[in-house]
Design a protein around this motif. Sequence first.
Motif, PDB file in Angstrom:
ATOM      1  N   LEU A  47       0.821  -1.207   0.000  1.00  0.00           N
ATOM      2  CA  LEU A  47       0.000   0.000   0.000  1.00  0.00           C
ATOM      3  C   LEU A  47       0.857   1.260   0.000  1.00  0.00           C
ATOM      4  O   LEU A  47       0.516   2.261  -0.639  1.00  0.00           O
ATOM      5  CB  LEU A  47      -0.930   0.006   1.220  1.00  0.00           C
ATOM      6  N   MET A  48       1.974   1.239   0.728  1.00  0.00           N
ATOM      7  CA  MET A  48       2.831   2.411   0.805  1.00  0.00           C
ATOM      8  C   MET A  48       3.695   2.581  -0.437  1.00  0.00           C
ATOM      9  O   MET A  48       4.150   3.676  -0.738  1.00  0.00           O
ATOM     10  CB  MET A  48       3.741   2.322   2.041  1.00  0.00           C
ATOM     11  N   LYS A  49       3.950   1.468  -1.151  1.00  0.00           N
ATOM     12  CA  LYS A  49       4.840   1.476  -2.313  1.00  0.00           C
ATOM     13  C   LYS A  49       6.225   1.996  -1.918  1.00  0.00           C
ATOM     14  O   LYS A  49       6.859   2.780  -2.637  1.00  0.00           O
ATOM     15  CB  LYS A  49       4.248   2.323  -3.445  1.00  0.00           C
ATOM     16  N   GLY A  50       6.665   1.569  -0.765  1.00  0.00           N
ATOM     17  CA  GLY A  50       7.956   2.001  -0.241  1.00  0.00           C
ATOM     18  C   GLY A  50       7.918   2.004   1.266  1.00  0.00           C
ATOM     19  O   GLY A  50       7.227   1.195   1.887  1.00  0.00           O
ATOM     20  N   GLY A  51       8.643   2.929   1.885  1.00  0.00           N
ATOM     21  CA  GLY A  51       8.666   3.032   3.338  1.00  0.00           C
ATOM     22  C   GLY A  51       7.977   4.284   3.823  1.00  0.00           C
ATOM     23  O   GLY A  51       7.481   5.099   3.032  1.00  0.00           O
ATOM     24  N   TYR A  52       7.953   4.470   5.129  1.00  0.00           N
ATOM     25  CA  TYR A  52       7.297   5.640   5.710  1.00  0.00           C
ATOM     26  C   TYR A  52       7.884   6.942   5.177  1.00  0.00           C
ATOM     27  O   TYR A  52       7.164   7.917   4.934  1.00  0.00           O
ATOM     28  CB  TYR A  52       7.415   5.609   7.231  1.00  0.00           C
ATOM     29  N   LYS A  53       9.203   6.966   4.972  1.00  0.00           N
ATOM     30  CA  LYS A  53       9.858   8.199   4.536  1.00  0.00           C
ATOM     31  C   LYS A  53       9.512   8.555   3.091  1.00  0.00           C
ATOM     32  O   LYS A  53       9.724   9.696   2.670  1.00  0.00           O
ATOM     33  CB  LYS A  53      11.375   8.067   4.699  1.00  0.00           C
ATOM     34  N   ASP A  54       9.008   7.582   2.324  1.00  0.00           N
ATOM     35  CA  ASP A  54       8.678   7.840   0.923  1.00  0.00           C
ATOM     36  C   ASP A  54       7.279   8.418   0.743  1.00  0.00           C
ATOM     37  O   ASP A  54       6.901   8.815  -0.364  1.00  0.00           O
ATOM     38  CB  ASP A  54       8.775   6.532   0.115  1.00  0.00           C
ATOM     39  N   LEU A  55       6.497   8.482   1.820  1.00  0.00           N
ATOM     40  CA  LEU A  55       5.114   8.936   1.727  1.00  0.00           C
ATOM     41  C   LEU A  55       5.017  10.455   1.785  1.00  0.00           C
ATOM     42  O   LEU A  55       5.916  11.136   2.280  1.00  0.00           O
ATOM     43  CB  LEU A  55       4.293   8.340   2.882  1.00  0.00           C
TER      44      LEU A  55
END
Length: 217
Positions: A97-105
């Motif tokens: 769902l994020m398509k990456g990590g928290y820092k990429d949102l």
Amino acid sequence: MINYHPDSRMLNEFSAGSLPLAQSACVSLHLNYCSTCQRESRKLQQMGGMLFERLAPCEVDASLLDSVMSRLDEPAPLTYEAKTTATDESPALMRRLMKGGYKDLEWDRINSGLQISRLHTGDVENEFALYHIKAGRTIPRHTHKGTELTLVLEGSFSDEEGIYQRGDFLMRDAEHEHTPTAAKSEDCICIGVLDAPIKFTGWNYRALNPFLSLQAH
């Protein structure tokens, strides 16, 4: 230890595939942490399969059959998956769902202690968002115009009814009024799923209520 779980009605609807997609994703993520609810969900699915097998055959309209067959090519529904590596502790569904990590949102700063990132689930009636609450900070006191599901992913928070840690699942509605507060020792990241906007009850935030709306997508 996980102390808070979906109730039997919600777990039954999840197992039957009748929950809205965003709510189903939230329950699915809880199952990633909770072996007890995993077992219960499998039992419910097995019971549903047995009942389905006992149904008498019936004729199916050709157009309906074509519609069902065409859906076989659609993307698979969201399901929980076990963690695959020791270096990434996020559930596989969450990474998807994020398509990456928290820092990429993309994070919207609500105030000095709270940021929100809204994720796409394909559910146009339920908002699915990540809440990042800084250590010791509070989400303003509020109640709910509809249903709010919460799942703790990192850290912990508390309100007037208890303390909630990683994997804990909560459901709140118009009967509940609370002030979620992150633990002083670390930031808290949790999922919030809403089918209607919250309603602030504190005098200094009430003026915002007419402007609150869902951002479901």
